[in-house]
Motif scaffolding. Sequence first.
Motif, mmCIF file in Angstrom:
data_model
loop_
_atom_site.group_PDB
_atom_site.id
_atom_site.type_symbol
_atom_site.label_atom_id
_atom_site.label_comp_id
_atom_site.label_asym_id
_atom_site.label_seq_id
_atom_site.Cartn_x
_atom_site.Cartn_y
_atom_site.Cartn_z
ATOM 1 N N SER A 77 0.823 -1.204 0.000
ATOM 2 C CA SER A 77 0.000 0.000 0.000
ATOM 3 C C SER A 77 0.861 1.259 0.000
ATOM 4 O O SER A 77 0.568 2.237 -0.695
ATOM 5 C CB SER A 77 -0.919 -0.004 1.227
ATOM 6 N N PHE A 137 -7.393 -1.748 1.072
ATOM 7 C CA PHE A 137 -6.230 -2.440 0.516
ATOM 8 C C PHE A 137 -5.358 -2.995 1.640
ATOM 9 O O PHE A 137 -4.884 -4.131 1.571
ATOM 10 C CB PHE A 137 -5.414 -1.515 -0.385
ATOM 11 N N GLY A 158 -6.223 -6.105 0.453
ATOM 12 C CA GLY A 158 -5.674 -6.027 -0.901
ATOM 13 C C GLY A 158 -6.715 -5.751 -1.961
ATOM 14 O O GLY A 158 -6.489 -6.025 -3.137
ATOM 15 N N TYR A 159 -7.866 -5.180 -1.589
ATOM 16 C CA TYR A 159 -8.911 -4.854 -2.550
ATOM 17 C C TYR A 159 -9.339 -3.403 -2.372
ATOM 18 O O TYR A 159 -9.156 -2.808 -1.308
ATOM 19 C CB TYR A 159 -10.112 -5.794 -2.403
ATOM 20 N N ASN A 192 -8.526 -8.988 -4.488
ATOM 21 C CA ASN A 192 -7.386 -9.835 -4.147
ATOM 22 C C ASN A 192 -7.866 -11.288 -4.205
ATOM 23 O O ASN A 192 -8.314 -11.857 -3.202
ATOM 24 C CB ASN A 192 -6.861 -9.492 -2.757
#
Length: 545
Positions: free
Chosen positions: A159, A173, A177-178, A193
């Motif tokens: 990030s 994120f 991770g999204y 993700n």
Amino acid sequence: MSGGKTRKILLFLILTTTITSSQGKNIGTFWAISDLHHDFTYGVKKEPESCRSVIPYTQLGMFGDYDCDTPWIMLNQTIYSMKQLAPDVDFILWMGDSVMHTRRDEALTLNKTVNIGTIRDITNLIKEAFPEVPLIPTVGNHDFFRDSQTSTAMLESMSKVFFNETELHTATFKKGGYFSANVSPRLRLLNLNTIYYYKRNKNVNPTTNVDPADQFDWLEKQLQLSKKENKKVFITGHISPGFSPHGLMWFYSQYNQRFIFLVQQYADVINAMFFGHDHKSSFKIITTNGKGSVPVFIVPSVTPWTYTYNHNPAMWLVNYDREFLGDDVKIREYFFVFFFSLSQSYDNSIMAKVRISSDIIKPFSDQGDVVAWLKKVRLVARLQHVDDVASLLPLYLEGDALALYMEMEEEDQGDIDQIEARLKQAFADDAFSAYRKLTMVRWTGERVDVYANKVRQFVRLAGFEGAEMERLTKLAFVMGFPDTIALRLRQAPNVEALTVGELLARARVLKSTGDESQNVVAAVRTPRSVGASPAKSGPRTSMTC
């Protein structure tokens, strides 16, 4: 590959147009790239770590090899070719997997710090080429250390590389991770993700953890919101649901079923989905009962690394209707082709002649490294099968260099050795000037590969050769760094035995982490002890995407 082949390089751009035409008038464009897989040992170590079989570096092409992951020069060529072809795109989809495959245990070459450093280098490259274009980065399975094992600590580090901390989507994120991104008034990107759903990820259990990082819940709420706001959605991720072109289902079945169900429920909102991972251009269709269907596009890889077939580095340029008056998209696939020089046991008539664009050779006047420039002219001439280099070279001379050529005797103008000798005499540094520049050269923040080449150039021009050249290059390379980095390099185990290439790989790690990390794992191993058996060529190693 046959032992009769000598691996050579690629420099030939081809265009193929597929899929369908967009019907609307307000047409937007974006780039889609995936699976860059940078091998930072390519051209540095005698046997690059990503190659599926042990291949001496002398047999590898400058731009890559089907057995290996992507060297930096190929990444640079790809990104700047994209800029040349279409610089003013709406956004760039980057489908993940920046880190290389490894033939041996990945811990011998990679670690969390090295992986983040690779991701940072590629991020910087893309942002340098497209400073004003939004970048939509996706997490790939190889981006984690270890491979495919999701980690919130690594997502936190990624990030910091990808985003400004003030951006709204950093929270989701860091969590999983999204994130979502509104790239136009009518289009929302939902970037997932999907490594959470990958069968090789042992940090999840679909029986006990039905929604890793709450991503399914978040996805459904985003789809509901988009429907309410009358927006269309692109869903992006690294690994796709359903079956791959190899007949494999990458997802755990429980996650696959839930994912497909969600897509079917909101098929009237989802315009298209884009994924990578398979290293091959392909598409799937997810059908529904009464709500239409959703196309799933698989973006090809930039790496030429062979999975089950030879693959040429490729990227997609996608046109879409910003107003979504029509549902179609237009995809152009640009790809590079590797050419091989074949032994006499092959029929040479099958070899295509490579036409190199004239802008590969920049005109030379009186500035720059004339020695390196002359080598490049020779290389391009060889690729084009031009025997009369003496007639080709003057076409790229300007100013004082052209004036010098015009003053030469006509007989000497036809002798490439005479032309090169005169240009070197006039424009190359003499040994004293080169040595003086060597004593002053310092690392100023550029890529360490560029810095190392600069040092090596001055050592060579100063007249050093062989072992003396290697030793002086190593000393100047290390001492040109700031004291903190130079000290860390000097403290490397068995530093006297390390080559310039091995120190370069270590320096790349130190550069990517800064001086705050006190526990950097070496990016290269120290040399084998005297008398150790060298690696032998053997069968190709079984490796996974």
